[in-house]
Design a protein around this motif. Structure first.
Motif, short mmCIF file in Angstrom:
data_model
loop_
_atom_site.label_atom_id
_atom_site.label_comp_id
_atom_site.label_asym_id
_atom_site.label_seq_id
_atom_site.Cartn_x
_atom_site.Cartn_y
_atom_site.Cartn_z
N ILE A 54 0.73 -1.35 -0.06
CA ILE A 54 -0.03 0.02 -0.04
C ILE A 54 1.10 1.29 0.03
CG2 ILE A 54 -1.69 1.35 1.43
CD1 ILE A 54 -2.78 -1.17 2.41
N ASP A 58 1.19 4.50 -2.81
CA ASP A 58 0.76 5.56 -2.45
C ASP A 58 1.53 6.45 -1.53
OD1 ASP A 58 -1.59 4.74 -3.89
OD2 ASP A 58 -2.60 3.68 -2.23
N ASP A 93 -18.57 1.39 -6.10
CA ASP A 93 -17.68 0.60 -6.21
C ASP A 93 -16.03 1.06 -5.48
OD1 ASP A 93 -16.99 2.73 -7.45
OD2 ASP A 93 -16.33 1.87 -9.54
N ALA A 94 -16.55 1.96 -4.66
CA ALA A 94 -15.25 2.31 -3.77
C ALA A 94 -14.64 1.15 -2.94
CB ALA A 94 -15.83 3.13 -2.68
N GLU A 95 -13.49 1.36 -2.98
CA GLU A 95 -12.52 0.11 -2.51
C GLU A 95 -12.81 0.04 -0.74
OE1 GLU A 95 -8.41 0.41 -3.62
OE2 GLU A 95 -8.90 -0.08 -5.68
N ASP A 96 -12.96 -1.00 -0.31
CA ASP A 96 -13.06 -1.42 0.96
C ASP A 96 -11.56 -1.96 1.51
OD1 ASP A 96 -13.57 -2.36 3.62
OD2 ASP A 96 -15.47 -2.97 3.02
N VAL A 97 -10.75 -1.27 1.62
CA VAL A 97 -9.34 -1.67 1.71
C VAL A 97 -9.25 -2.56 2.91
CG1 VAL A 97 -6.97 -0.85 2.30
CG2 VAL A 97 -8.29 0.43 0.57
N GLN A 100 -10.38 -5.88 1.87
CA GLN A 100 -9.31 -6.53 1.19
C GLN A 100 -7.99 -7.07 1.76
OE1 GLN A 100 -9.08 -3.43 -1.81
NE2 GLN A 100 -10.91 -3.72 -2.98
N GLU A 103 -9.04 -10.16 3.53
CA GLU A 103 -9.01 -11.27 2.41
C GLU A 103 -7.60 -11.73 2.00
OE1 GLU A 103 -10.76 -14.23 0.45
OE2 GLU A 103 -11.63 -12.98 1.67
N GLU A 113 -9.03 -7.00 10.01
CA GLU A 113 -10.01 -5.99 9.38
C GLU A 113 -10.21 -4.85 10.16
OE1 GLU A 113 -14.24 -5.50 7.38
OE2 GLU A 113 -13.18 -7.64 7.27
#
Length: 208
Positions: A54, A58, A93-97, A100, A103, A113
């Protein structure tokens, strides 16, 4: 003699992940997320890998030339830099970081999480700032001032640019280090469920 620091690249990923994994094996928060030494030894490095990816994408990672310490930073924009319409809804469709990351790291471990959502909730909004996500020093090199050198190099830039800085301390020991560097607790302490505390800390830029 000063500490030589450079910006890590993709070729340094394995070095950074290994360093963070070793540095945080005994950290109270890591112990809460991954309870049990054997489980933590087998799984913890996956979370460090997710964090590294990440920040490589970023933010930026400062790494000592000898590979003994690293610091993961993100540049967080201010609210005035990300305007939203008053009635604007989040994109479907916003990312659920956090989901993710869970997962990818360990789908059966809800604490992977939870820690992301809990730290998101206490992260201050408002002015733009530099966010120290993590800093790791090889266990055998701790106490040599490497972590202080890594942080101070960015704080010097923050002071020149008039930019605040933010972090979450995960232990009493690290909290004391950050206080010596000018950080102060925000007043909101995060008590992890049935676990340790984390201290959100903010630093205003120092004026020359």
């Amino acid at each position: 003699m000063g500490v030589a620091i450079r910006t890590a690249g993709e070729d340094d990923r394995d070095t950074v992940v290994r360093l963070l994994d070793e540095a945080f094996q005994d950290d109270p928060v890591s112990g809460w997320v991954f309870p049990g030494e054997e489980y933590r030894r087998r799984t913890h490095h996956r979370l460090m890998g997710a964090f590294t990816d990440i920040v490589l994408a970023d933010g930026w990672i400062d790494l000592t030339e000898d590979g003994a310490a690293c610091a993961l930073w993100l540049s967080v924009p201010g609210e005035e830099d990300t305007p939203q319409e008053p009635d604007e809804e989040p994109a479907e469709d916003a990312e659920d970081v956090p989901a993710q990351v869970r997962e990818a790291v360990d789908p059966d471990n809800e604490r992977v999480e939870s820690i992301a959502r809990l730290t998101e909730d206490i992260h201050p909004s408002g002015p733009a700032h530099a966010y120290l996500w993590m800093i790791g020093v090889a266990p055998e090199r701790q106490g040599e001032g490497l972590g202080t050198a890594l942080i101070a190099s960015v704080l010097d830039r923050c002071d020149r640019d008039g930019l605040p800085a933010y972090l979450e301390a995960s232990s009493e020991r690290s909290k004391g280090l950050y206080e010596r560097l000018g950080f102060a607790c925000t007043g909101r302490v995060l008590h992890l469920p049935d676990g340790p505390r984390m201290w959100p800390m903010w630093r205003e830029p120092r004026r020359s």
